[in-house]
Design an enzyme around this catalytic site. Structure first.
Site, short mmCIF file in Angstrom:
data_model
loop_
_atom_site.label_atom_id
_atom_site.label_comp_id
_atom_site.label_asym_id
_atom_site.label_seq_id
_atom_site.Cartn_x
_atom_site.Cartn_y
_atom_site.Cartn_z
N ASP A 64 53.62 68.09 56.98
CA ASP A 64 53.59 69.26 56.09
C ASP A 64 52.17 69.44 55.57
O ASP A 64 51.31 68.59 55.79
CB ASP A 64 54.62 69.15 54.96
CG ASP A 64 54.41 67.96 54.04
OD1 ASP A 64 53.60 67.07 54.38
OD2 ASP A 64 55.05 67.90 52.98
N TYR A 66 48.65 69.74 53.42
CA TYR A 66 48.03 68.99 52.33
C TYR A 66 48.45 69.64 51.01
O TYR A 66 48.60 70.85 50.92
CB TYR A 66 46.51 69.03 52.45
CG TYR A 66 45.97 68.28 53.66
CD1 TYR A 66 46.14 66.90 53.78
CD2 TYR A 66 45.28 68.94 54.67
CE1 TYR A 66 45.64 66.21 54.88
CE2 TYR A 66 44.77 68.27 55.77
CZ TYR A 66 44.96 66.90 55.86
OH TYR A 66 44.46 66.21 56.95
N PHE A 77 46.53 69.14 59.73
CA PHE A 77 45.38 68.24 59.66
C PHE A 77 44.07 68.92 59.26
O PHE A 77 43.04 68.29 59.13
CB PHE A 77 45.17 67.48 60.99
CG PHE A 77 46.27 66.53 61.32
CD1 PHE A 77 46.40 65.33 60.65
CD2 PHE A 77 47.20 66.84 62.31
CE1 PHE A 77 47.43 64.44 60.94
CE2 PHE A 77 48.24 65.96 62.61
CZ PHE A 77 48.35 64.77 61.93
N HIS A 187 50.44 57.45 63.64
CA HIS A 187 49.83 58.52 62.84
C HIS A 187 48.40 58.14 62.46
O HIS A 187 48.10 56.96 62.21
CB HIS A 187 50.66 58.74 61.56
CG HIS A 187 50.35 60.00 60.86
ND1 HIS A 187 49.32 60.10 59.94
CD2 HIS A 187 50.90 61.24 60.93
CE1 HIS A 187 49.27 61.34 59.48
NE2 HIS A 187 50.22 62.04 60.07
#
Length: 220
Positions: A64, A66, A77, A187
């Site tokens: 989701d 920031y 990202f 991740h």
């Protein structure tokens, strides 16, 4: 608040009429009225505006947006120009430098330049409350983004799907791995980076695959 890009409109018009999506948009409206949410409302579907369906050749899936002030710009990202580059993105850039033996030092974490090359930077959930990661997981964004992934898988060929972390791995169930390249690893967040992120070689493998399918590689 809908997607304006005509190629996405063509593929998703029926989805926008479904009861769950209409309810989702109502819930999103209520969240933005009652709480500070990100990204800004006009950037919720920014990933689709910056990369049309016709142009998609790589899909990167995040969780989701920031959730800090001024960070999210609707691309997973990615952060706005002038915002400190988050740890996850620093690790992404470090892996790229390692794979290509470069010493590129980015001054911005804005990944619009990736989107313009055919990378759909898709979060599983497109909105979030301020300072509360995954706070919109109760909304039905996953239904919508699963549909998007499946449409790309079903209606396109030779797309690279980059699935980083267990959350993204689960989204991979929508993808036909026989006609696309699916790459998985841990991740890039700081907590997992040393064990599961570095050395994945995903950026080189992506370009090798695209070039083998007579597509242009990505200038990472």
């Amino acid at each position: 608040m809908f997607i304006n890009d005509p190629s996405w409109q063509n593929h998703l018009a029926a989805e926008f009429q479904k009861p769950y999506f209409i309810e989702l948009m109502q819930q999103v409206d209520e969240e933005y009225m009652n709480f500070t949410c990100f990204p800004p409302k006009d950037l919720i579907f920014n990933a689709f505006e910056k990369c049309s369906f016709d142009d998609v050749k790589v899909v990167i899936i995040g969780q989701d947006p920031y959730h800090g002030d001024g960070e999210a710009n609707g691309l997973c990202f990615s952060v706005n120009d002038g915002v400190k580059i988050p740890p996850s993105l620093r690790n992404i850039f470090a892996e790229i430098n390692s794979e290509f033996d470069t010493i590129f030092t980015p001054t911005s974490g804005n990944l619009e330049r990736w989107a313009s090359q055919g990378i759909l930077l898709l979060n599983a959930g497109l909105t979030v409350r301020k300072d509360a990661a995954n706070s919109h997981k109760h909304l039905q964004w996953n239904v919508f983004t699963d549909t998007v992934i499946k449409k790309i898988s079903d209606e396109k060929e030779h797309v690279v799907f980059l699935l980083w972390g267990s959350f993204a791995h689960k989204k991979g169930s929508q993808i036909d791995a026989e006609k696309h390249l699916v790459l998985e690893c841990g991740h890039p967040s700081f907590a997992h980076s040393h064990k599961k992120w570095f050395g994945n070689n995903h950026f080189k493998l992506t370009n090798e695959y695209l070039i083998s399918k007579d597509k242009s590689g990505i200038s990472w």
